[in-house]
Design an enzyme around this catalytic site. Structure first.
Site, PDB file in Angstrom:
ATOM      1  N   CYS A  17       0.886  -1.160   0.000  1.00 29.45           N
ATOM      2  CA  CYS A  17       0.000   0.000   0.000  1.00 29.45           C
ATOM      3  C   CYS A  17       0.918   1.202   0.000  1.00 29.45           C
ATOM      4  O   CYS A  17       1.563   1.496   1.014  1.00 29.45           O
ATOM      5  CB  CYS A  17      -0.912   0.023   1.222  1.00 29.45           C
ATOM      6  SG  CYS A  17      -1.920   1.522   1.254  1.00 29.45           S
ATOM      7  N   CYS A  63      -0.445   4.123   2.582  1.00 30.52           N
ATOM      8  CA  CYS A  63      -0.382   3.924   4.035  1.00 30.52           C
ATOM      9  C   CYS A  63       0.007   2.485   4.299  1.00 30.52           C
ATOM     10  O   CYS A  63       1.161   2.128   4.106  1.00 30.52           O
ATOM     11  CB  CYS A  63      -1.690   4.315   4.697  1.00 30.52           C
ATOM     12  SG  CYS A  63      -3.174   3.788   3.829  1.00 30.52           S
ATOM     13  N   SER A  64      -0.917   1.648   4.712  1.00 29.66           N
ATOM     14  CA  SER A  64      -0.525   0.274   5.025  1.00 29.66           C
ATOM     15  C   SER A  64      -1.709  -0.672   4.872  1.00 29.66           C
ATOM     16  O   SER A  64      -1.799  -1.663   5.594  1.00 29.66           O
ATOM     17  CB  SER A  64       0.024   0.207   6.446  1.00 29.66           C
ATOM     18  OG  SER A  64      -0.936   0.728   7.341  1.00 29.66           O
ATOM     19  N   CYS A  65      -2.617  -0.396   3.941  1.00 28.50           N
ATOM     20  CA  CYS A  65      -3.782  -1.263   3.755  1.00 28.50           C
ATOM     21  C   CYS A  65      -3.329  -2.682   3.429  1.00 28.50           C
ATOM     22  O   CYS A  65      -2.308  -2.884   2.770  1.00 28.50           O
ATOM     23  CB  CYS A  65      -4.655  -0.759   2.618  1.00 28.50           C
ATOM     24  SG  CYS A  65      -5.235   0.905   2.898  1.00 28.50           S
TER      25      CYS A  65
HETATM   26 FE    FE Z   1      -3.155   1.889   3.049  1.00 27.65          FE
END
Ligand code: FE
Length: 199
Positions: A107, A110-112
């Site tokens: 991602c 962000c960090s999905c």
């Molecule tokens: Fe994310």
């Protein structure tokens, strides 16, 4: 903590609690409902779920077809989420590794990440270095994870969004023809489902 540090410096847990209190005060949910949801979510979020999907796909070609066409339906089929995809909260896309193409997920914003299928995300997945570099130089980044791919293997990088989450279906390892689904699932690692390892 001194008051002078201000609200922005509150620990995340305190900020989350504040948000929960507002949601409860607004009548959107209750403390009991929040507790029950989080307990259920964290108890069940594990890379074993992604591994079960992979092992089923390796064992059952018809399931594999359905899963690659519609990841959400496959989740419902294995009881890993609500049967109704609209209630799963995200679109799940499963990308299959082949001899010609290796897939890896990221991602960049962000960090999905599909937590329910992969368990809590590793810190490196959330790091700026991984997010920025795997898109620009995937082959070099994978080599740093110890995964050296043949030059002729193409690498596809899948960037998560608020709408879609990705999971990699690793290639079934050689010499596993007589393993049952449970034994196959035990071979699959979180890194394999992210694409930074082979299984
Ligand atoms: Fe994310």
């Amino acid at each position: 903590m001194s008051h002078a540090e201000g609200h922005a410096d509150l620990p995340v847990a305190a900020r989350v609690r504040r948000l929960e209190e507002r949601a409860v005060a607004a009548g959107l949910t209750t403390d009991d409902e929040l507790d029950a949801f989080l307990t259920r979510f964290l108890e069940n979020a594990s890379p074993m779920n992604g591994a079960r999907l992979a092992a089923r796909a390796w064992s059952d070609p018809a399931f594999r077809e359905r899963m690659l066409a519609d990841g959400n339906a496959a989740l419902g089929e294995l009881g890993l989420g609500p049967a109704d995809p609209a209630r799963q909260g995200f679109r799940l896309v499963i990308v299959e590794n082949t001899a010609a193409t290796h897939n890896v997920i990221v991602c960049t914003l962000c960090s999905c990440y599909p937590v329910a299928l992969l368990g809590p995300s590793p810190s490196w997945y959330k790091s700026h270095a991984y997010r920025a570099r795997v898109v620009r130089e995937p082959r070099a980044v994978l080599a740093e994870f110890g995964l050296v791919l043949p030059d002729e293997t193409e690498i596809a990088v899948w960037d998560s969004s608020s709408k879609a989450r990705y999971m990699v279906l690793p290639r079934r390892p050689d010499g596993t023809a007589d393993l049952d689904e449970e034994a196959l699932a035990r071979l699959v690692t979180r890194e394999g489902l992210i694409g930074t390892a082979l299984v």
